[in-house]
Design a protein around this motif. Sequence first.
Motif, PDB file in Angstrom:
ATOM      1  N   GLU A  82       0.851  -1.176   0.000  1.00 42.82           N
ATOM      2  CA  GLU A  82       0.000   0.000   0.000  1.00 42.82           C
ATOM      3  C   GLU A  82       0.888   1.227   0.000  1.00 42.82           C
ATOM      4  O   GLU A  82       1.898   1.278   0.692  1.00 42.82           O
ATOM      5  CB  GLU A  82      -0.882   0.011   1.249  1.00 42.82           C
ATOM      6  N   SER A  83       0.498   2.205  -0.794  1.00 48.62           N
ATOM      7  CA  SER A  83       1.337   3.392  -0.860  1.00 48.62           C
ATOM      8  C   SER A  83       1.234   4.161   0.450  1.00 48.62           C
ATOM      9  O   SER A  83       0.184   4.228   1.078  1.00 48.62           O
ATOM     10  CB  SER A  83       0.924   4.286  -2.031  1.00 48.62           C
ATOM     11  N   VAL A  84       2.340   4.697   0.847  1.00 42.45           N
ATOM     12  CA  VAL A  84       2.397   5.481   2.067  1.00 42.45           C
ATOM     13  C   VAL A  84       2.287   6.942   1.671  1.00 42.45           C
ATOM     14  O   VAL A  84       3.042   7.413   0.814  1.00 42.45           O
ATOM     15  CB  VAL A  84       3.728   5.217   2.802  1.00 42.45           C
ATOM     16  N   PRO A  85       1.344   7.645   2.266  1.00 44.43           N
ATOM     17  CA  PRO A  85       1.202   9.052   1.886  1.00 44.43           C
ATOM     18  C   PRO A  85       2.424   9.863   2.301  1.00 44.43           C
ATOM     19  O   PRO A  85       3.109   9.528   3.268  1.00 44.43           O
ATOM     20  CB  PRO A  85      -0.043   9.509   2.662  1.00 44.43           C
ATOM     21  N   ALA A  86       2.674  10.901   1.564  1.00 42.73           N
ATOM     22  CA  ALA A  86       3.794  11.783   1.884  1.00 42.73           C
ATOM     23  C   ALA A  86       3.513  12.467   3.220  1.00 42.73           C
ATOM     24  O   ALA A  86       2.348  12.663   3.585  1.00 42.73           O
ATOM     25  CB  ALA A  86       3.963  12.823   0.783  1.00 42.73           C
ATOM     26  N   PRO A  87       4.556  12.807   3.948  1.00 40.09           N
ATOM     27  CA  PRO A  87       4.321  13.473   5.226  1.00 40.09           C
ATOM     28  C   PRO A  87       3.679  14.834   5.014  1.00 40.09           C
ATOM     29  O   PRO A  87       3.979  15.535   4.055  1.00 40.09           O
ATOM     30  CB  PRO A  87       5.721  13.613   5.832  1.00 40.09           C
ATOM     31  N   GLY A  88       2.782  15.174   5.933  1.00 38.79           N
ATOM     32  CA  GLY A  88       2.125  16.478   5.872  1.00 38.79           C
ATOM     33  C   GLY A  88       3.082  17.573   6.314  1.00 38.79           C
ATOM     34  O   GLY A  88       4.153  17.309   6.854  1.00 38.79           O
ATOM     35  N   THR A  89       2.665  18.805   6.115  1.00 40.72           N
ATOM     36  CA  THR A  89       3.529  19.924   6.493  1.00 40.72           C
ATOM     37  C   THR A  89       3.757  19.964   7.993  1.00 40.72           C
ATOM     38  O   THR A  89       4.828  20.357   8.452  1.00 40.72           O
ATOM     39  CB  THR A  89       2.936  21.261   6.022  1.00 40.72           C
ATOM     40  N   ASP A  90       2.765  19.531   8.774  1.00 40.05           N
ATOM     41  CA  ASP A  90       2.953  19.494  10.230  1.00 40.05           C
ATOM     42  C   ASP A  90       4.090  18.553  10.598  1.00 40.05           C
ATOM     43  O   ASP A  90       4.923  18.871  11.449  1.00 40.05           O
ATOM     44  CB  ASP A  90       1.669  19.048  10.936  1.00 40.05           C
ATOM     45  N   THR A  91       4.107  17.383   9.974  1.00 40.17           N
ATOM     46  CA  THR A  91       5.159  16.401  10.259  1.00 40.17           C
ATOM     47  C   THR A  91       6.521  16.961   9.889  1.00 40.17           C
ATOM     48  O   THR A  91       7.488  16.816  10.650  1.00 40.17           O
ATOM     49  CB  THR A  91       4.888  15.098   9.484  1.00 40.17           C
ATOM     50  N   VAL A  92       6.616  17.583   8.752  1.00 37.94           N
ATOM     51  CA  VAL A  92       7.881  18.145   8.298  1.00 37.94           C
ATOM     52  C   VAL A  92       8.353  19.228   9.278  1.00 37.94           C
ATOM     53  O   VAL A  92       9.531  19.294   9.629  1.00 37.94           O
ATOM     54  CB  VAL A  92       7.748  18.711   6.868  1.00 37.94           C
ATOM     55  N   GLU A  93       7.437  20.051   9.760  1.00 44.56           N
ATOM     56  CA  GLU A  93       7.806  21.109  10.709  1.00 44.56           C
ATOM     57  C   GLU A  93       8.278  20.517  12.031  1.00 44.56           C
ATOM     58  O   GLU A  93       9.245  20.993  12.627  1.00 44.56           O
ATOM     59  CB  GLU A  93       6.616  22.046  10.942  1.00 44.56           C
ATOM     60  N   LEU A 142      12.627  19.096  15.713  1.00 46.15           N
ATOM     61  CA  LEU A 142      13.357  18.070  16.465  1.00 46.15           C
ATOM     62  C   LEU A 142      14.848  18.096  16.133  1.00 46.15           C
ATOM     63  O   LEU A 142      15.683  17.893  17.005  1.00 46.15           O
ATOM     64  CB  LEU A 142      12.784  16.681  16.172  1.00 46.15           C
ATOM     65  N   ARG A 143      15.179  18.348  14.894  1.00 47.78           N
ATOM     66  CA  ARG A 143      16.587  18.387  14.479  1.00 47.78           C
ATOM     67  C   ARG A 143      17.359  19.495  15.178  1.00 47.78           C
ATOM     68  O   ARG A 143      18.577  19.432  15.290  1.00 47.78           O
ATOM     69  CB  ARG A 143      16.693  18.569  12.965  1.00 47.78           C
ATOM     70  N   ARG A 144      16.637  20.520  15.634  1.00 49.43           N
ATOM     71  CA  ARG A 144      17.295  21.655  16.282  1.00 49.43           C
ATOM     72  C   ARG A 144      17.527  21.414  17.769  1.00 49.43           C
ATOM     73  O   ARG A 144      18.219  22.202  18.415  1.00 49.43           O
ATOM     74  CB  ARG A 144      16.469  22.912  16.049  1.00 49.43           C
ATOM     75  N   LEU A 145      16.958  20.331  18.316  1.00 53.90           N
ATOM     76  CA  LEU A 145      17.147  20.013  19.732  1.00 53.90           C
ATOM     77  C   LEU A 145      18.487  19.315  19.942  1.00 53.90           C
ATOM     78  O   LEU A 145      18.993  18.654  19.035  1.00 53.90           O
ATOM     79  CB  LEU A 145      16.042  19.075  20.221  1.00 53.90           C
ATOM     80  N   PRO A 146      19.030  19.405  21.151  1.00 59.07           N
ATOM     81  CA  PRO A 146      20.229  18.609  21.459  1.00 59.07           C
ATOM     82  C   PRO A 146      19.912  17.116  21.318  1.00 59.07           C
ATOM     83  O   PRO A 146      18.778  16.683  21.529  1.00 59.07           O
ATOM     84  CB  PRO A 146      20.530  18.968  22.920  1.00 59.07           C
ATOM     85  N   GLU A 147      20.920  16.348  20.968  1.00 58.74           N
ATOM     86  CA  GLU A 147      20.727  14.927  20.681  1.00 58.74           C
ATOM     87  C   GLU A 147      20.078  14.178  21.840  1.00 58.74           C
ATOM     88  O   GLU A 147      19.202  13.338  21.633  1.00 58.74           O
ATOM     89  CB  GLU A 147      22.067  14.272  20.335  1.00 58.74           C
ATOM     90  N   GLU A 148      20.474  14.467  23.078  1.00 56.11           N
ATOM     91  CA  GLU A 148      19.918  13.754  24.228  1.00 56.11           C
ATOM     92  C   GLU A 148      18.418  13.994  24.359  1.00 56.11           C
ATOM     93  O   GLU A 148      17.647  13.079  24.633  1.00 56.11           O
ATOM     94  CB  GLU A 148      20.625  14.177  25.531  1.00 56.11           C
ATOM     95  N   GLN A 149      17.994  15.243  24.162  1.00 54.70           N
ATOM     96  CA  GLN A 149      16.565  15.561  24.243  1.00 54.70           C
ATOM     97  C   GLN A 149      15.806  14.906  23.093  1.00 54.70           C
ATOM     98  O   GLN A 149      14.734  14.338  23.280  1.00 54.70           O
ATOM     99  CB  GLN A 149      16.356  17.080  24.221  1.00 54.70           C
ATOM    100  N   ARG A 150      16.382  14.994  21.914  1.00 49.41           N
ATOM    101  CA  ARG A 150      15.730  14.414  20.728  1.00 49.41           C
ATOM    102  C   ARG A 150      15.555  12.907  20.893  1.00 49.41           C
ATOM    103  O   ARG A 150      14.503  12.353  20.603  1.00 49.41           O
ATOM    104  CB  ARG A 150      16.578  14.744  19.497  1.00 49.41           C
ATOM    105  N   THR A 151      16.586  12.247  21.410  1.00 54.09           N
ATOM    106  CA  THR A 151      16.519  10.795  21.608  1.00 54.09           C
ATOM    107  C   THR A 151      15.457  10.448  22.638  1.00 54.09           C
ATOM    108  O   THR A 151      14.653   9.535  22.430  1.00 54.09           O
ATOM    109  CB  THR A 151      17.899  10.257  22.054  1.00 54.09           C
TER     110      THR A 151
END
Length: 166
Positions: free
Chosen positions: A89-100, A105-114
């Motif tokens: 089944e095709s997986v829908p592309a991520p919505g803009t909320d998910t991308v945001e 999350l990428r801007r958080l320190p690694e420990e917090q993100r993990t």
Amino acid sequence: MPDVDGFDDFYRSSRQRLLGFVYVLTGNVAEAQDAVQEAYIRAWQRWSTVSGYDDPEAWVRVVASRIAVSRWRSLRSRARAYLRHGAEESVPAPGTDTVEVVAALRRLPEEQRTAIALYYLLGMPVAEVARETAAPVGTVKARLSRGRAALAGLLAVVDLEEAADA
């Protein structure tokens, strides 16, 4: 300890021939590079033995061609399974909320993100997150709290920027 200089000389003198050989077998440069790289890794791991062979290049060539054939078989098996079971089944592309959220999350320190990923995405209890990250439970709770606060701020900034652009 393997003979580093001997291996380096061997690699430099044989890599182009071997890559050309495997490229002819596969017809794909990326596949050939992957197979050759894996073969050289295996040769390095066994260099004390392989270097004693009459023709170490032949050993690496055989290993690389077997790796390439193994990948063909794997692809063929996947193709047969696809034909048997149909398309996934095709997986829908991520919505803009998910991308945001991911960008925030990428801007958080690694420990917090993990900690956030393990707790919220995988649903692990705090004690299990603590075990997984080798951190005390209190530290995990602090990381979660600080991470949530930071995400709230980052996502609010995104919302304000969008409102200003509108």
